[in-house]
Design a protein around this motif. Structure first.
Motif: not given
Length: 259
Positions: A19, A57, A217
């Motif tokens: 991310i 992301k 993430g």
């Protein structure tokens, strides 16, 4: 910097960090935030990353996608073994140890059978098999396999498992997770498994989350607990700086297990 070069740099940073914020990308690339937003939008439209509020992301599976045990057991094996070795060092003679389902906790079970006699409580069929096969080596190690409905990852979940855990007191639980994220916390793609995992937490004095860097993430559909619920998180050196910074702010102890 030309657009193609920026796109490549953004993809490399997202792959490494999982991310990344727009502001961090703008600083690294020495361009405006507006330029970065346009680049992220272009890369997202091309299916190369996922655009999120304030950044980007790495592309991940859907919130309910749950790979089977056989596939997951072949992924990031060196990292999981390193995490397992570090986690096993937290266990001493006579402990009551909870092991949730997952391939990282399965790797931990293979380390624990070499160690002191303990009592293991698990909802993982695969983990229980490890201990049952080792009874000739550690006959004093007791294994309690709680019942429930079987998932794709060979976890036993649902009302039977959560009810059983209400009557058990554990010194420590080692929790494997599908994903970890600043907003979603620790999560799983199976709603019933999240309930069982929360029952493990409620029964334990100490919670140690064991998760390799690829889990950062990732968001499963059901959150198990916030990041600050973990007394310790053990992961591997592949975790990017963004993940290290966020996790260090929330978990009580962040341990990077050497490969």
């Amino acid at each position: 910097m030309l657009q193609a070069a920026r796109h490549q740099a953004i993809l490399e940073m997202v792959q490494k960090e999982r991310i990344v914020k727009v502001s961090d990308l703008a600083d690294a690339l020495k361009v405006s935030a507006m330029t970065v937003r346009r680049d992220i939008e272009s890369l997202s439209d091309s299916g190369l990353l996922e655009r999120i509020h304030g950044g980007a992301k790495v592309l991940g599976e859907t919130g309910t996608h749950e790979p089977g045990f056989e596939l997951k057991s072949t992924q990031n094996t060196a990292e999981k073994q390193a995490i397992a070795r570090a986690a096993a060092a937290r266990v001493s003679e006579g402990m009551a140890v909870g092991l949730s389902a997952g391939t990282t906790t399965w790797a931990l079970a293979q380390e624990l059978v070499k160690g002191p006699a303990i009592t293991v409580v698990t909802n993982s069929i695969r983990t229980a098999e490890i201990f049952y096969r080792s009874t000739s080596v550690h006959p004093r190690t007791d294994v309690i396999l709680i019942g429930g409905q079987r998932t794709a990852s060979d976890a036993l979940v649902g009302p039977l498992s959560t009810q059983a855990l209400k009557t058990i007191n554990l010194d420590v639980t080692f929790l494997g997770v599908h994903g970890m994220d600043a907003q979603a916390g620790f999560s799983t793609p199976n709603v019933q498994e999240a309930e069982t995992d929360r029952a493990f937490l409620a029964s334990s004095r100490t919670l140690v989350v064991v998760a390799d860097h690829s889990k950062w993430g990732v968001q499963g559909i059901s959150s198990i607990a916030a990041l600050d619920a973990a007394d310790e998180l053990i992961t591997d050196p592949g975790l990017g700086q963004n993940g290290r910074t966020v996790l260090a702010e929330h978990v009580r102890r962040l341990t990077i297990a050497p490969l």
